[in-house]
Design an enzyme around this catalytic site. Structure first.
Site, short mmCIF file in Angstrom:
data_model
loop_
_atom_site.label_atom_id
_atom_site.label_comp_id
_atom_site.label_asym_id
_atom_site.label_seq_id
_atom_site.Cartn_x
_atom_site.Cartn_y
_atom_site.Cartn_z
N ASP A 1 1.19 -1.80 -0.09
CA ASP A 1 0.35 0.27 0.16
C ASP A 1 0.75 1.48 0.20
OD1 ASP A 1 -2.51 1.49 -0.07
OD2 ASP A 1 -2.98 1.40 2.07
N HIS B 1 2.36 3.21 -9.28
CA HIS B 1 2.16 2.22 -9.68
C HIS B 1 2.88 1.73 -10.27
CE1 HIS B 1 -1.72 2.29 -7.41
NE2 HIS B 1 -2.04 2.69 -8.44
N LEU C 1 10.73 -20.87 -4.13
CA LEU C 1 10.15 -19.96 -3.30
C LEU C 1 8.65 -20.06 -4.15
CD1 LEU C 1 9.58 -17.45 -2.13
CD2 LEU C 1 11.06 -16.26 -3.53
C1 IPE Z 1 -5.24 -2.76 -0.48
O1 IPE Z 1 -5.43 -1.17 0.15
C2 IPE Z 1 -5.23 -3.42 -1.52
C3 IPE Z 1 -4.13 -3.33 -2.14
C4 IPE Z 1 -2.54 -2.96 -1.69
C5 IPE Z 1 -4.07 -3.95 -3.18
P1 IPE Z 1 -6.24 -0.50 -0.47
O2 IPE Z 1 -5.22 0.64 -0.63
O3 IPE Z 1 -7.29 0.00 -1.41
O4 IPE Z 1 -7.60 -0.76 0.67
P2 IPE Z 1 -8.07 -0.06 1.46
O5 IPE Z 1 -8.46 1.51 0.77
O6 IPE Z 1 -7.42 1.78 2.33
O7 IPE Z 1 -8.82 0.08 2.89
C1 IPE Z 2 -1.00 0.14 -3.18
O1 IPE Z 2 -1.14 2.05 -3.69
C2 IPE Z 2 -1.89 0.01 -4.94
C3 IPE Z 2 -2.98 -0.85 -4.77
C4 IPE Z 2 -4.10 -0.97 -4.44
C5 IPE Z 2 -3.37 -1.17 -5.63
P1 IPE Z 2 -2.84 2.86 -3.39
O2 IPE Z 2 -2.89 2.92 -4.87
O3 IPE Z 2 -4.00 2.14 -2.55
O4 IPE Z 2 -1.93 3.92 -2.98
P2 IPE Z 2 -2.73 5.32 -1.73
O5 IPE Z 2 -3.29 4.24 -0.50
O6 IPE Z 2 -3.54 5.66 -2.28
O7 IPE Z 2 -1.21 5.76 -0.87
MG MG Z 3 -4.25 1.99 -0.56
#
Ligand code: IPE
Ligand code: IPE
Ligand code: MG
Length: 246
Positions: free
Chosen positions: A25, A42, A136
């Site tokens: 995240d 990303h 792995l």
């Molecule tokens: C969780 O992250 C999902 C992934 C990292 C793939 P999100 O950013 O989507 O989760 P919330 O919305 O903050 O809970």
């Molecule tokens: C995690 O990064 C990637 C996915 C959920 C695919 P985010 O896109 O949730 O990044 P933040 O939480 O907005 O910083």
């Molecule tokens: Mg996020």
């Protein structure tokens, strides 16, 4: 056998976690901080995946599960969702040969239905190519939800019961675990969520029952090998009791 490299002398190689799961995240916030578009966050995140895979491979951690796209992530804009799947295909084309050469097996956890055709095809190719690799297991959680996984397991058990293959009184924890997406993986020992968010967001609800949780502040694109080593060191400091006394 080749000596496993100690990436960090603080790590006790005899007590490595058998299964590390990561909620990757913070890509969006990383992009914001660097005045870039979310997609670039990303992209940076995808590049960073390599570091944790290499670290697990070098240390000898047998299973690494990576949360890449949740069943709730469909709520994001179409542009962002498309970009994420495009990135995944790009990542596969760039990395799969080296992954395969390193005897790494790619696994999948999630619902196939709903995945874009190209993403599903690319993923199937990886699973097939690497199926006999043993060093792995890297399990990609894509279109994954912990509740969806449990619902899917319950449905398959109910189908077997309806067909007379099993009796309802035979349904127990072992049977449910045997119907999860990747039933042969051990339970999660260490669950890491980057970016400082302290929630599980529907990840591996069953498998993480007794996991040790770590919530480093580091945003996912900045999470490197050393960060993973730090996490393992912290994990090894924890006293795991599993409900008993030690
Ligand atoms: C969780 O992250 C999902 C992934 C990292 C793939 P999100 O950013 O989507 O989760 P919330 O919305 O903050 O809970
Ligand atoms: C995690 O990064 C990637 C996915 C959920 C695919 P985010 O896109 O949730 O990044 P933040 O939480 O907005 O910083
Ligand atoms: Mg996020």
């Amino acid at each position: 056998m080749k000596e496993r490299r100690t990436l960090d002398p603080r790590i006790d190689m005899q007590r490595l976690p058998r299964h590390i799961a990561i909620v990757m995240d913070g890509n969006g916030r990383w992009a914001e901080r660097h005045h870039k578009r979310r997609v670039e966050g990303h992209e940076a995140g995808a590049r960073g995946v390599r570091a944790v895979i290499e670290a697990c491979r070098e240390l000898g951690v047998p299973v690494l599960s990576l949360y890449a796209f949740s069943t709730e992530n469909w709520r994001r804009s179409k542009t962002e969702v498309n970009a994420l799947f495009r990135l995944m295909s790009k990542y596969i084309h760039r990395e799969i040969d080296e992954i395969h050469e390193n005897n790494i097996r790619v696994r999948f956890m999630g619902r196939w239905e709903g995945l874009p055709r190209k993403a599903a095809d690319d993923l199937r190719y990886c699973l097939e190519l690497t199926r006999n690799n043993t060093a792995l297991d890297v399990c990609v959680a894509l279109n994954y939800g912990g509740r969806a996984e449990l619902a899917d397991a319950a449905r398959r058990i109910a189908e077997k019961a309806a067909a007379g293959e099993i009796r309802p009184d035979e349904v127990d924890e072992t049977m449910l675990a045997a119907h999860l997406y990747v039933p042969d993986h051990p339970e999660v020992d260490l669950l890491i969520r980057t970016s400082g968010e302290m929630r599980i967001s529907n990840f591996m609800l069953w498998q993480a029952s007794y996991a040790e949780f770590l919530f480093p502040e580091t945003l996912w694109p900045d999470f490197d090998k050393q960060c993973l080593c730090d996490a393992i060191v912290e994990y090894q400091r924890r006293a795991r009791r599993f409900g008993g006394r030690t």
